[in-house]
Write an enzyme that holds these catalytic residues in place. Structure first.
Site, PDB file in Angstrom:
ATOM      1  N   CYS A 105       0.834  -1.209   0.000  1.00 25.11           N
ATOM      2  CA  CYS A 105       0.000   0.000   0.000  1.00 25.11           C
ATOM      3  C   CYS A 105       0.863   1.252   0.000  1.00 25.11           C
ATOM      4  O   CYS A 105       0.540   2.232  -0.681  1.00 25.11           O
ATOM      5  CB  CYS A 105      -0.944  -0.008   1.205  1.00 25.11           C
ATOM      6  SG  CYS A 105      -2.211  -1.288   1.117  1.00 25.11           S
ATOM      7  N   ASP A 106       1.949   1.248   0.760  1.00 21.44           N
ATOM      8  CA  ASP A 106       2.904   2.361   0.697  1.00 21.44           C
ATOM      9  C   ASP A 106       3.401   2.560  -0.729  1.00 21.44           C
ATOM     10  O   ASP A 106       3.365   3.659  -1.279  1.00 21.44           O
ATOM     11  CB  ASP A 106       4.116   2.072   1.592  1.00 21.44           C
ATOM     12  CG  ASP A 106       3.881   2.405   3.058  1.00 21.44           C
ATOM     13  OD1 ASP A 106       2.879   3.075   3.356  1.00 21.44           O
ATOM     14  OD2 ASP A 106       4.696   1.990   3.889  1.00 21.44           O
ATOM     15  N   LEU A 107       3.915   1.493  -1.310  1.00 17.81           N
ATOM     16  CA  LEU A 107       4.533   1.592  -2.622  1.00 17.81           C
ATOM     17  C   LEU A 107       3.520   1.948  -3.700  1.00 17.81           C
ATOM     18  O   LEU A 107       3.783   2.780  -4.577  1.00 17.81           O
ATOM     19  CB  LEU A 107       5.241   0.279  -2.960  1.00 17.81           C
ATOM     20  CG  LEU A 107       6.437  -0.063  -2.066  1.00 17.81           C
ATOM     21  CD1 LEU A 107       6.888  -1.502  -2.305  1.00 17.81           C
ATOM     22  CD2 LEU A 107       7.586   0.896  -2.310  1.00 17.81           C
TER      23      LEU A 107
END
Length: 425
Positions: free
Chosen positions: A173-175
């Site tokens: 989700c960060d990436l």
């Protein structure tokens, strides 16, 4: 002598990077790889939180920071000091893009919100990455990759059936939020080239996770099916999963009828092709577990390498199950320039993941390692028109920090500072 690096596709684009940790830093790194001049703005004491994600206390020796911040110049300034905030406003007047990932509203209180900066620079593309977005009932919450994976449904469908919840092995989700942010920035920038108008780009970790549930959401919307964990298997096709061999595992993608028939011939198990349970894809999905067992019995008779040769000759998509060390030993990965080296003034030779997108005319390039804390503070502000006397005053008062490549600042203490919206799990 090495050949000069070609200007990238985004050469001449100035990006202010007010991000920490992963999602925002990944977004601005992608822009930097394509040639944008990205100025990484950090607090003078401690810098980006990833500088302390290492095995020692030296903020300049963090592999995590270097991984997310290559190709950037570094400016260290205290945003809580009005003079420091004014430094950023000055830079924003001449910037094309600003990327930030603080909690919604925090930079507004410092006079650095999108409305204030775009009032002075109407062409500014202002990108905000947060846990839950700038609107909605959860807008004020801090966001973390783990929480986003849980709330987006990803954890409910990852792992093996009957086992405890498992997150995706990387902070997806960060990436993905970083990738979507870069996509939004470039879309807004193209619009600006046509109209002269900047705009606000808003994305979140939660939406980045939801956007990846393509198959699962389609099945829910059309049939009401709620996706559950299936290990490495596919939700719509079989056989399409990792299966055991005599010495390891092999991933086999026989996702259509032609590849299924080729697989049966390659494994010398044509009886499976004649079995009514496995005659077509709906049947193979209904009896997926039995099918996997039948294939595993056959595959366990030979090594992964032996089967890979057989399946490649038969035209069946397949591949070995690599650990991270094996990935970077693969000759194809290296031939695709997915390992790139730079020279860091403190860490020596540093290896990076290469650019995953290849442009024929304006290729991405890994030109420099991540900056030391405040390494380019004076350089950037001189370019912005500040006098040497004004810069020296801010340095003397601790509003700015500058570090040359030959300095050895060592550890820096952690102080109160605006908190980032997310931290990679």
């Amino acid at each position: 002598m090495s050949e000069p690096v070609q200007p990238g596709a985004l050469a001449g684009v100035r990006v202010l990077d007010l991000t920490q940790v992963m999602a925002g830093a990944y977004c601005s790194m992608l822009l930097a790889d394509m040639g944008a001049d990205v100025i990484k703005i950090e607090r003078p004491e401690g810098g980006d939180d990833t500088r302390r994600m290492s095995r020692g206390s030296d903020v300049e020796l963090s592999p995590a920071f270097n991984a997310m911040n290559r190709n950037k110049r570094g400016l260290a300034v205290d945003l809580k000091d009005p003079r420091g905030a004014e430094v950023v406003r000055r830079l924003a007047r001449g910037a094309d893009v600003l990327v930030e990932n603080f909690r919604p509203g925090l930079l507004d209180r410092l006079g650095l919100g999108q409305e204030a900066l775009r009032a002075e620079n109407p062409g500014l593309v202002y990108c905000s990455i947060s846990g839950f977005g700038a609107t909605g009932p959860y807008a004020g919450r801090g966001g973390y990759d783990l929480v986003a994976q849980a709330m987006s449904g990803l954890m409910s469908m990852t792992g093996e059936p009957g086992r405890p919840p498992a997150k995706v092995g990387v902070p997806i989700c960060d990436l993905n939020a970083g990738v979507f942010a870069a996509y939004g920035v470039l879309s807004a920038y193209i619009h600006r080239l046509r109209t002269g108008e900047g705009q606000f780009v808003d994305t979140s970790l939660l939406e980045a996770g939801i956007a990846y549930t393509v198959w699962e959401t389609a099945m829910f919307f059309s049939l009401g099916d709620v996706a559950r964990p299936m290990g490495s298997a596919h939700r719509l096709s079989a056989p399409y999963e990792a299966l055991p061999t005599a010495d390891g595992w092999i991933a086999i993608g026989a996702a259509n009828q032609r590849n299924w028939e080729r697989l049966c011939q390659a494994l010398d198990c044509q009886a499976l092709n004649r079995d009514p349970r496995f005659a077509d894809n709906p049947g193979r999905m209904k009896h997926r577990i039995e099918l996997a067992g039948e294939l595993a019995t056959r595959l366990r008779t030979r090594t992964t390498a032996a089967w890979l040769e057989v399946l490649e000759n038969a035209g069946v998509p397949s591949g070995p199950l690599y650990d991270i060390e094996q990935v970077y030993s693969d000759p194809h990965v290296r031939a695709r320039d997915m390992v790139v080296e730079t020279e860091h003034p403190r860490m020596g030779t540093v290896r990076h993941i290469g650019a995953p997108v290849k442009l024929s005319g304006t290729p991405a390039a890994i030109r420099r390692p991540a900056p030391l804390l405040g390494q380019h503070s004076r350089e950037v502000l001189v370019e912005a028109g500040m006098s040497a006397a004004d810069i020296d005053e801010l340095l003397a008062d601790g509003v700015l920090l500058t570090t040359s490549a030959g300095d050895h600042p060592g550890a820096a203490s952690e102080v109160s500072s605006p908190e980032p919206t997310e931290v990679s799990a």
